[in-house]
Structures are given as C-alpha cells and as structure tokens.
Design an enzyme around this catalytic site. Structure first.
Site, short mmCIF file in Angstrom:
data_model
loop_
_atom_site.label_atom_id
_atom_site.label_comp_id
_atom_site.label_asym_id
_atom_site.label_seq_id
_atom_site.Cartn_x
_atom_site.Cartn_y
_atom_site.Cartn_z
N SER A 108 31.10 38.92 33.26
CA SER A 108 31.43 40.26 33.77
C SER A 108 30.16 41.11 33.82
O SER A 108 29.21 40.75 34.51
CB SER A 108 32.54 40.87 32.92
OG SER A 108 33.14 41.96 33.58
N ASP A 248 41.48 36.76 39.21
CA ASP A 248 40.43 37.57 38.59
C ASP A 248 40.37 38.97 39.19
O ASP A 248 40.52 39.16 40.40
CB ASP A 248 39.08 36.87 38.81
CG ASP A 248 38.05 37.18 37.76
OD1 ASP A 248 38.04 38.31 37.24
OD2 ASP A 248 37.22 36.29 37.48
N HIS A 275 40.37 36.97 34.46
CA HIS A 275 38.98 37.36 34.18
C HIS A 275 38.35 36.60 33.03
O HIS A 275 37.16 36.76 32.77
CB HIS A 275 38.95 38.87 33.89
CG HIS A 275 37.61 39.52 34.01
ND1 HIS A 275 36.80 39.39 35.13
CD2 HIS A 275 36.92 40.32 33.15
CE1 HIS A 275 35.70 40.09 34.95
NE2 HIS A 275 35.74 40.65 33.77
#
Length: 304
Positions: A108, A248, A275
């Site tokens: 991320s 995601d 995610h």
C-alpha cells in the site's frame, strides 16, 4: 526455530524499531518490508516473516510516528513527507549493513514509498515488490469512488453526508466505513489479530495517517492527495513484481501504470483477496513472492 532479533536504528533525534527474522549473513537476498498507511505498523504485514523459513532474512520495521518507533504527535502535517520516510529507510539499510544488496517489498503506502526509493536507482536494490499500491493518489481516489458507488445506497449516503458535514468521527460514519473495509481492505472478518493490532495502534495515534492521508482509506484529504510517481516510473531499473487482490481498494486502473511503465515487470492478481493477500491468501502470496525473490538470486541463463 528461525532466529529473530530486534533493535533500533537512529534517524535524527528519533529511533526506528526493527526486527530481523533470519540471518542477514546467510548469503540469501534479504527482504525489507515497508508497511502501509502512512501511519500503520508492521503488525498487519507480519506474515512476510514466513519467507525466512527458507533461509532468507526478512526485515520488518515501524516507520517513525508509529508502532514501537518514536512518536511525534506534536508535529504539523508539513513535517511528514515522502523524503522524510525515504531518509528513514536509507538510515535503516545502512544501520543493518545491507545497503549494498537487498530487495524491498512495500505494501500500500509502503509500495508508493518503494517506488519513490527505486526511481532514485539506489545501487544496492536488487528487486522491488509493489503490493496493493497506487501509482497516483488521484487514480486511487477515482477507483475508490467507483467502489463506493457499489455500496448499498444508504451506506453511500451516510458517507457523503458526514464527509460534507466534516463529522467523519461520527459512529454512523465509522460503521459505514467498516462496510467498505470488509469488502475492499480485508475480507476476513473479524480481522485476524495482527491486522486488528495495526488498526488499534492507528486509533491510538493517528497523527501520520490523518496528516498524509485523511480519516480513512477513501476520503483522501491529506498532504498525499495529489501524489503521483507515474512520470518517473521508467527510471526504475530493477525487476519488479506488482501484486493486487481482485477485490482490492487498489483498483486495476491505479495499479496499471506500474505494469505499463516499468521496463522489467510482472503482475499477479489474487482472486480471493482484497487489500491484504498476505493475510487473505497467505500461503499463495508467500509462494508468489518467494518465486520472484528466488529468481533474483538465480544466475542468468547462458547460451551454448
């Protein structure tokens, strides 16, 4: 039993907590794991320590402002910059003595940081793994808007109403946010303990997250709201692996520039993940990542 050791790396007047799982002297390419947020902790990406079972050292750390590293609640938003966190990473690599040879996995925000690191072409970087990361925040927000539109109408209305009113700490808004998270952040409910530890830590000190991102994953009003690395991606000169989940919040559109513009790149989508494939499809994620890292260690093929 794989050995572990913990310590602190100095960075200015602050200290970065780190943990090494495995032996940095084993000869295998060490992997450094940069967590997301900005403002998370290493806990939710702890599973990557599984890769140490094959003799590879895996380094986790808490970025300054978070977890077990120095907290700086008094700092204003302009203190928290990409360059600050790049400097912290470089200090850690030097402290551990691995700046001359390492691979980097960023999840991320950590992948955004990893891309920023890689475009500077550090001499010791051998490979980059970008996991669940956007190439630009405007693309991230556009993707999140599409995902929000798929929520039940009353949930989207609650989100819009409280964002417009500036009441994003209202319990109804938080509950609506949780519905989005259960679809697009982590589909394992309730959250596994290591994921919950990260969310609890962020709730205890949201300084970095609020400054750079905003109140949640899809209402981005912090200093990163205009960030992009797209125009610099051709400068990445090492092999790259780009990962995302089929569900995601890092949508296909916000990840695609990595696949289009990095010269030596491959991608992988985890069909049953959002995610956090490293949590949602842990074993398969470790297999994919280890396959990529092992390829970096293999000698190049030679012709007859």
């Amino acid at each position: 039993m794989v050995e572990t050791r913990e310590g602190f790396s100095p960075y200015g007047e602050s200290r970065t907590w780190y943990r090494v799982t495995g032996d940095l002297g084993s000869g295998r390419l060490p992997l450094v794991v940069a967590h997301g947020g900005p403002g998370c902790t290493h806990d939710y990406v702890d599973s990557f320590k599984d890769l140490a079972a094959g003799g590879r050292a895996v380094v986790h750390y808490d970025q300054i402002g978070n977890g077990r590293s120095t907290h700086l609640r008094e700092k204003s938003p302009d203190f928290w910059t990409v360059n600050f966190f790049l400097g912290e990473m470089e200090a850690l690599l030097a402290h551990l003595g691995i700046a001359g040879r390492y691979a980097l996995l960023g999840q991320s925000w950590g992948g955004m940081l990893g891309a920023e690191h890689a475009v500077r072409q550090p001499a010791g970087l051998r490979g980059l793994i970008i996991a669940n990361s956007p190439a630009s925040m405007p693309l991230w927000v556009a993707g999140a808007s599409k995902l929000r539109a798929e929520l039940p109408a009353e949930v989207e209305e609650t989100l819009d109403r409280h964002e417009n009113a500036g009441t994003t700490d209202h319990p109804d808004y938080v509950a609506a946010t949780d519905i989005f998270y259960a679809r697009h952040v982590c589909r394992i409910q309730p959250y596994p303990a290591e994921v919950q530890r990260t969310f609890d830590a962020m709730a205890d000190d949201p300084t970095v997250y609020h400054a750079m991102n905003g109140p949640n994953e899809f209402h981005v009003i912090g200093t990163l709201k205009d960030w992009s690395v797209i125009d610099r991606l051709p400068q990445i000169a090492v092999p790259a692996l780009v990962l995302r989940g089929a569900h995601d919040e890092a949508t296909e559109e916000c990840v695609q520039p990595y696949l289009d513009m990095i010269a030596d790149v491959r991608g992988h989508v985890f069909a049953d993940s959002s995610h956090m494939p490293h949590v949602e499809e842990r074993a398969d994620c470790m297999r994919v990542v280890e396959g990529f890292l092992s390829g970096l260690e293999s000698p190049p093929a030679t012709g007859d």
